[in-house]
Write a protein that holds these residues in place. Structure first.
Motif, PDB file in Angstrom:
ATOM      1  N   SER A  13      59.459  78.589 -12.050  1.00  0.00           N
ATOM      2  CA  SER A  13      60.128  77.516 -12.789  1.00  0.00           C
ATOM      3  C   SER A  13      61.171  76.823 -11.919  1.00  0.00           C
ATOM      4  CB  SER A  13      60.795  78.057 -14.053  1.00  0.00           C
ATOM      5  OG  SER A  13      59.828  78.531 -14.962  1.00  0.00           O
ATOM      6  N   ALA A  14      61.889  77.595 -11.135  1.00  0.00           N
ATOM      7  CA  ALA A  14      62.906  77.030 -10.242  1.00  0.00           C
ATOM      8  C   ALA A  14      62.258  76.113  -9.206  1.00  0.00           C
ATOM      9  CB  ALA A  14      63.690  78.148  -9.560  1.00  0.00           C
ATOM     10  N   VAL A  15      61.120  76.518  -8.672  1.00  0.00           N
ATOM     11  CA  VAL A  15      60.420  75.697  -7.684  1.00  0.00           C
ATOM     12  C   VAL A  15      59.967  74.377  -8.318  1.00  0.00           C
ATOM     13  CG1 VAL A  15      58.320  75.542  -6.277  1.00  0.00           C
ATOM     14  CG2 VAL A  15      59.713  77.623  -6.241  1.00  0.00           C
ATOM     15  N   LYS A  16      59.437  74.444  -9.530  1.00  0.00           N
ATOM     16  CA  LYS A  16      59.011  73.221 -10.230  1.00  0.00           C
ATOM     17  C   LYS A  16      60.206  72.298 -10.459  1.00  0.00           C
ATOM     18  CE  LYS A  16      55.097  75.396 -12.479  1.00  0.00           C
ATOM     19  NZ  LYS A  16      54.553  75.944 -13.719  1.00  0.00           N
ATOM     20  N   LEU A  17      61.330  72.873 -10.862  1.00  0.00           N
ATOM     21  CA  LEU A  17      62.532  72.066 -11.068  1.00  0.00           C
ATOM     22  C   LEU A  17      62.998  71.439  -9.755  1.00  0.00           C
ATOM     23  CD1 LEU A  17      64.429  74.391 -13.533  1.00  0.00           C
ATOM     24  CD2 LEU A  17      63.826  72.008 -13.983  1.00  0.00           C
ATOM     25  N   ARG A  18      62.991  72.228  -8.676  1.00  0.00           N
ATOM     26  CA  ARG A  18      63.415  71.713  -7.371  1.00  0.00           C
ATOM     27  C   ARG A  18      62.525  70.550  -6.937  1.00  0.00           C
ATOM     28  NH1 ARG A  18      62.906  76.073  -3.285  1.00  0.00           N
ATOM     29  NH2 ARG A  18      60.784  75.319  -3.217  1.00  0.00           N
ATOM     30  N   ASN A  19      61.222  70.666  -7.162  1.00  0.00           N
ATOM     31  CA  ASN A  19      60.295  69.590  -6.800  1.00  0.00           C
ATOM     32  C   ASN A  19      60.544  68.339  -7.635  1.00  0.00           C
ATOM     33  OD1 ASN A  19      59.099  71.225  -4.879  1.00  0.00           O
ATOM     34  ND2 ASN A  19      57.448  71.875  -6.241  1.00  0.00           N
ATOM     35  N   ALA A  23      61.798  64.528  -6.463  1.00  0.00           N
ATOM     36  CA  ALA A  23      61.131  63.284  -6.859  1.00  0.00           C
ATOM     37  C   ALA A  23      62.123  62.316  -7.494  1.00  0.00           C
ATOM     38  CB  ALA A  23      59.992  63.590  -7.824  1.00  0.00           C
ATOM     39  N   LEU A  24      63.008  62.833  -8.320  1.00  0.00           N
ATOM     40  CA  LEU A  24      64.005  61.969  -8.949  1.00  0.00           C
ATOM     41  C   LEU A  24      64.975  61.392  -7.924  1.00  0.00           C
ATOM     42  CD1 LEU A  24      64.821  63.950 -12.211  1.00  0.00           C
ATOM     43  CD2 LEU A  24      63.716  61.718 -12.056  1.00  0.00           C
ATOM     44  N   LYS A  25      65.328  62.180  -6.920  1.00  0.00           N
ATOM     45  CA  LYS A  25      66.212  61.669  -5.864  1.00  0.00           C
ATOM     46  C   LYS A  25      65.543  60.525  -5.107  1.00  0.00           C
ATOM     47  CE  LYS A  25      69.195  65.629  -5.086  1.00  0.00           C
ATOM     48  NZ  LYS A  25      69.652  66.648  -4.126  1.00  0.00           N
ATOM     49  N   ILE A  39      69.203  58.614 -14.342  1.00  0.00           N
ATOM     50  CA  ILE A  39      68.491  59.473 -13.386  1.00  0.00           C
ATOM     51  C   ILE A  39      69.438  60.517 -12.809  1.00  0.00           C
ATOM     52  CG2 ILE A  39      67.277  59.520 -11.171  1.00  0.00           C
ATOM     53  CD1 ILE A  39      66.174  56.706 -11.910  1.00  0.00           C
ATOM     54  N   THR A  40      70.647  60.107 -12.475  1.00  0.00           N
ATOM     55  CA  THR A  40      71.628  61.042 -11.936  1.00  0.00           C
ATOM     56  C   THR A  40      71.957  62.127 -12.951  1.00  0.00           C
ATOM     57  OG1 THR A  40      72.554  59.297 -10.543  1.00  0.00           O
ATOM     58  CG2 THR A  40      73.932  61.233 -10.923  1.00  0.00           C
ATOM     59  N   ASN A  41      72.095  61.762 -14.212  1.00  0.00           N
ATOM     60  CA  ASN A  41      72.354  62.768 -15.253  1.00  0.00           C
ATOM     61  C   ASN A  41      71.198  63.751 -15.376  1.00  0.00           C
ATOM     62  OD1 ASN A  41      74.883  61.780 -15.928  1.00  0.00           O
ATOM     63  ND2 ASN A  41      74.105  60.466 -17.558  1.00  0.00           N
ATOM     64  N   ARG A  42      69.982  63.252 -15.300  1.00  0.00           N
ATOM     65  CA  ARG A  42      68.813  64.140 -15.364  1.00  0.00           C
ATOM     66  C   ARG A  42      68.778  65.092 -14.177  1.00  0.00           C
ATOM     67  NH1 ARG A  42      64.318  59.802 -16.569  1.00  0.00           N
ATOM     68  NH2 ARG A  42      63.444  60.844 -14.785  1.00  0.00           N
ATOM     69  N   ILE A  43      69.112  64.580 -13.002  1.00  0.00           N
ATOM     70  CA  ILE A  43      69.167  65.428 -11.811  1.00  0.00           C
ATOM     71  C   ILE A  43      70.195  66.533 -11.997  1.00  0.00           C
ATOM     72  CG2 ILE A  43      69.864  65.483  -9.376  1.00  0.00           C
ATOM     73  CD1 ILE A  43      68.565  62.679  -9.117  1.00  0.00           C
ATOM     74  N   ILE A  45      71.383  67.864 -14.766  1.00  0.00           N
ATOM     75  CA  ILE A  45      70.932  68.837 -15.769  1.00  0.00           C
ATOM     76  C   ILE A  45      69.864  69.751 -15.174  1.00  0.00           C
ATOM     77  CG2 ILE A  45      69.649  69.088 -17.936  1.00  0.00           C
ATOM     78  CD1 ILE A  45      71.121  66.484 -18.858  1.00  0.00           C
ATOM     79  N   MET A  46      68.909  69.158 -14.480  1.00  0.00           N
ATOM     80  CA  MET A  46      67.840  69.962 -13.885  1.00  0.00           C
ATOM     81  C   MET A  46      68.363  70.881 -12.794  1.00  0.00           C
ATOM     82  SD  MET A  46      64.563  67.496 -13.651  1.00  0.00           S
ATOM     83  CE  MET A  46      63.961  66.641 -15.088  1.00  0.00           C
ATOM     84  N   TYR A  47      69.355  70.435 -12.050  1.00  0.00           N
ATOM     85  CA  TYR A  47      69.928  71.289 -11.014  1.00  0.00           C
ATOM     86  C   TYR A  47      70.616  72.501 -11.634  1.00  0.00           C
ATOM     87  CZ  TYR A  47      72.296  72.880  -6.839  1.00  0.00           C
ATOM     88  OH  TYR A  47      72.732  73.654  -5.793  1.00  0.00           O
ATOM     89  N   SER A  48      71.294  72.281 -12.743  1.00  0.00           N
ATOM     90  CA  SER A  48      71.923  73.394 -13.462  1.00  0.00           C
ATOM     91  C   SER A  48      70.859  74.379 -13.945  1.00  0.00           C
ATOM     92  CB  SER A  48      72.728  72.860 -14.641  1.00  0.00           C
ATOM     93  OG  SER A  48      73.271  73.902 -15.383  1.00  0.00           O
ATOM     94  N   MET A  49      69.752  73.852 -14.450  1.00  0.00           N
ATOM     95  CA  MET A  49      68.647  74.706 -14.888  1.00  0.00           C
ATOM     96  C   MET A  49      68.057  75.466 -13.705  1.00  0.00           C
ATOM     97  SD  MET A  49      66.911  71.957 -17.503  1.00  0.00           S
ATOM     98  CE  MET A  49      65.410  72.882 -17.761  1.00  0.00           C
ATOM     99  N   TYR A  50      67.918  74.800 -12.568  1.00  0.00           N
ATOM    100  CA  TYR A  50      67.413  75.429 -11.347  1.00  0.00           C
ATOM    101  C   TYR A  50      68.288  76.615 -10.955  1.00  0.00           C
ATOM    102  CZ  TYR A  50      66.904  76.086  -6.312  1.00  0.00           C
ATOM    103  OH  TYR A  50      66.767  76.641  -5.071  1.00  0.00           O
ATOM    104  N   LEU A  51      69.604  76.405 -10.940  1.00  0.00           N
ATOM    105  CA  LEU A  51      70.521  77.484 -10.577  1.00  0.00           C
ATOM    106  C   LEU A  51      70.423  78.647 -11.557  1.00  0.00           C
ATOM    107  CD1 LEU A  51      73.715  75.486  -9.531  1.00  0.00           C
ATOM    108  CD2 LEU A  51      72.054  76.620  -8.034  1.00  0.00           C
ATOM    109  N   ASP A  52      70.298  78.342 -12.851  1.00  0.00           N
ATOM    110  CA  ASP A  52      70.136  79.396 -13.854  1.00  0.00           C
ATOM    111  C   ASP A  52      68.867  80.200 -13.613  1.00  0.00           C
ATOM    112  OD1 ASP A  52      72.485  78.727 -15.159  1.00  0.00           O
ATOM    113  OD2 ASP A  52      71.490  77.576 -16.739  1.00  0.00           O
ATOM    114  N   CYS A  53      67.773  79.534 -13.298  1.00  0.00           N
ATOM    115  CA  CYS A  53      66.508  80.227 -13.035  1.00  0.00           C
ATOM    116  C   CYS A  53      66.623  81.130 -11.807  1.00  0.00           C
ATOM    117  CB  CYS A  53      65.379  79.217 -12.828  1.00  0.00           C
ATOM    118  SG  CYS A  53      64.798  78.428 -14.332  1.00  0.00           S
ATOM    119  N   MET A  54      67.239  80.625 -10.759  1.00  0.00           N
ATOM    120  CA  MET A  54      67.380  81.427  -9.544  1.00  0.00           C
ATOM    121  C   MET A  54      68.273  82.637  -9.783  1.00  0.00           C
ATOM    122  SD  MET A  54      65.410  80.137  -7.328  1.00  0.00           S
ATOM    123  CE  MET A  54      65.947  80.918  -5.810  1.00  0.00           C
ATOM    124  N   LYS A  55      69.344  82.471 -10.512  1.00  0.00           N
ATOM    125  CA  LYS A  55      70.259  83.579 -10.805  1.00  0.00           C
ATOM    126  C   LYS A  55      69.559  84.627 -11.676  1.00  0.00           C
ATOM    127  CE  LYS A  55      74.186  85.712 -10.937  1.00  0.00           C
ATOM    128  NZ  LYS A  55      74.672  86.416  -9.756  1.00  0.00           N
TER     129      LYS A  55
END
Length: 67
Positions: A13-19, A23-25, A39-43, A45-55
């Motif tokens: 899930s973290a890899v999918k979020l990172r990808n 794309a959004l960047k 777009i920046t807000n979505r990035i 939010i997704m980055y926060s989700m990415y960090l949660d998945c990795m942790k």
């Protein structure tokens, strides 16, 4: 489901979020000015989700005994 399988799912899930973040960047370069904030807000939010998945994956691996 084992801790390892569970950790792998969170990592996937973290890899999918990172990808998607990447794309959004890229979209930021060509997006109209009116969409940049959205777009920046979505990035963010997704980055926060990415960090949660990795942790969470890290915690699960530690419970399994891996470090």
């Amino acid at each position: 489901m084992t801790y390892q399988e569970w950790a792998d799912e969170y990592t996937d899930s973290a890899v999918k979020l990172r990808n998607r973040i990447a794309a959004l960047k890229e979209e930021l370069h060509t997006a109209p000015v009116t969409e940049l904030k959205d777009i920046t807000n979505r990035i963010n939010i997704m980055y926060s989700m990415y960090l949660d998945c990795m942790k969470t994956a890290d915690i699960l691996r530690k419970r399994k005994g891996e470090v």
